[in-house]
Scaffold this active site. Structure first.
Site, short mmCIF file in Angstrom:
data_model
loop_
_atom_site.label_atom_id
_atom_site.label_comp_id
_atom_site.label_asym_id
_atom_site.label_seq_id
_atom_site.Cartn_x
_atom_site.Cartn_y
_atom_site.Cartn_z
N GLU A 250 0.88 -1.17 0.00
CA GLU A 250 0.00 0.00 0.00
C GLU A 250 0.91 1.21 0.00
O GLU A 250 1.50 1.57 1.02
CB GLU A 250 -0.92 -0.03 1.23
N CYS A 284 -1.76 9.19 2.84
CA CYS A 284 -1.65 8.84 1.43
C CYS A 284 -2.94 9.07 0.66
O CYS A 284 -2.91 9.17 -0.57
CB CYS A 284 -1.20 7.39 1.30
#
Length: 480
Positions: A250, A284
């Site tokens: 990720e 993010c």
């Protein structure tokens, strides 16, 4: 008022270890005070953690799924009981407001409770076959996992990785971030207090390169999971590929926000301001590129700059604070460099664009208008409170600009047209798309990205997939 910060240690085979040389000092980004030393795992410590994970994997693999689920649910209950300690620790080491820290703890609990339920839903199947023959498809734990988590999600990221792996029946060695280690230590203690057997979880800190090399190349480790930057993710993937080990990655994002011409520019601007300053833009999925139709662009800019300019910045323990500091001096320098580059290329800074004060790592939330595509910040993830605004003449132009970067984690869009929403949902290249809101996926929905933002999913019915292997067993009822 003073707040306590936990003692940082290594957890190996059920034992906390503190008497090691420091690899880093934890610094409070709000006042630059030192909170703690972080012990550095030695090569012998890592080998001991690997041996413990190898031994414990058989115990945990053969523990009934409902028993594994009980440990996760009990650990979640302990997190809730110790909420104040977790919130204070997260705010001390990361600087974000206490209300945001509480949200992170609640999210971690929800993740654990979801994965506890998934532990008893790891279904295999029996395929049709001839009389006297059984054909079984089994989903079993992949084996010991090496997990690496970032500084910006000191509890929720370890919770995602540990709860998924533990629910599936895997032992885990967690390398948490040295910059924000306190929440990981408190979390590991909750799992131990909930009845997790010794050795199933180890927690280590130290030199990232040394730890990743030692763990990933060891034959004990069967799978690698990482949340962090694209460049580091690629290096770890290469290291794992050389050992034929699967990964769950990720990685970074650069989230677009498409604002269609039929949207209310003032309402969307106010919503955007609140979303942009969450965690000072250091997540993010933070919205970064605001791509607005030219018909409502000016109205959006006025409302956006006003709302962002009114954000209250300060120590996360202060009442009414909406945004804390960035994490460290590097983020301050990066923010300023990106702003100055955009200015040189013709962009307009509408609000912010500078450091706040001289103590603590506070940077003013910043709105930049008319950012040219060649500006560095349009291709580099800013990871700070910078909002980049661009006008487009059509939906087609907006979608193409949204898809013009190499990453594709999160995206956002605002429209009152069903056909526009359908086209955006079909064409935007990201793993997580939110239309007409800035909310992210709940634990029952998959989380992950496309392109350079990685692969694999955390959460949803997919949450345990990366931590299992599928095996086929065929069995005759008797020897012919």
């Amino acid at each position: 008022m003073s707040y306590s910060y936990p003692r940082i240690g290594l957890l190996i085979d059920g034992e906390w270890i503190h008497d090691r040389d420091a690899c880093l000092q934890v610094v409070n980004p709000s006042n630059e005070e030192i909170l703690a030393d972080v012990p550095k795992a030695t090569a012998a410590d890592l080998q001991r953690a690997l041996a413990a994970a190898d031994r414990a994997r058989r115990i945990w693999r053969d523990t009934a799924p409902e028993a594994r689920a009980r440990v996760l649910r009990q650990a979640s209950a302990l997190l809730r009981e110790r909420m104040d300690a977790f919130c204070q620790t997260i705010s001390l080491e990361l600087g974000k407001p206490l209300s945001d820290a509480r949200y992170e703890v609640e999210r971690a609990c929800a993740i654990m409770e979801w994965d506890a339920g998934e532990a008893v839903r790891l279904y295999g199947r029996i395929n049709p076959s001839a009389p006297g023959m059984l054909q079984l498809v089994l989903r079993q734990p992949i084996g010991p996992v090496a997990a690496f988590t970032p500084w910006n999600a000191p509890l929720s990221s370890p919770a995602r990785k540990l709860s998924g792996a533990l629910a599936a029946g895997c032992s885990v060695i967690l390398k948490a971030a040295e910059e924000t280690p306190g929440a990981a230590c408190l979390y590991a203690q909750c799992l131990m207090d909930a009845g997790l057997p010794s050795g199933v979880l180890s927690l280590v800190f130290g030199d990232p390169n040394e730890i990743s090399e030692a763990l990933i190349t060891s034959p004990v480790i069967r799978m690698v999971t990482f949340t962090g930057s694209v460049n580091v993710g690629k290096r770890l993937t290469q290291l794992a590929a050389a050992q034929m080990k699967p990964v769950l990655m990720e990685l970074g994002g650069h989230a677009p926000v498409l604002v269609a011409e039929d949207a209310d520019p003032v309402q969307v601007a106010r919503m955007s301001a609140a979303a942009k300053v969450r965690m000072a833009g250091q997540i993010c999925v933070s919205p970064t590129r605001f791509i607005v139709h030219e018909r409502i662009y000016d109205a959006f800019l006025v409302a956006f700059a006003k709302a962002v300019g009114e954000v209250r910045v300060g120590d996360g323990f202060e009442s009414g604070v909406q945004m804390g500091p960035v994490a460290n001096p590097r983020r301050l320098a990066a923010a300023q460099a990106l702003v100055e580059d955009a200015r040189r290329r013709g962009a307009r800074v509408l609000t912010g664009g500078h450091r706040l004060g001289e103590k603590g790592y506070f940077y003013a939330p910043t709105v930049i208008a008319d950012v040219p595509r060649e500006a560095l910040v349009m291709s580099e993830e800013p990871f700070c409170p910078l909002a980049l605004c661009v006008s487009v003449a059509s939906l087609r132009e907006g979608i193409d600009l949204a898809n013009s970067v190499s990453v594709g984690l999160a995206g956002y869009a605002f429209t009152n047209s069903l056909s526009t929403a359908e086209q955006i949902g079909r064409e935007i290249e990201c793993g997580i798309l939110s239309i007409n809101h800035f909310g992210g996926p709940a634990p029952d929905m998959p989380f992950g990205g496309l392109k350079d933002s990685g692969f694999g999913r955390e959460g949803g019915s997919e949450s345990l997939e990366s931590y299992t292997v599928t095996r086929m067993v065929s069995q005759k009822a008797f020897i012919a």
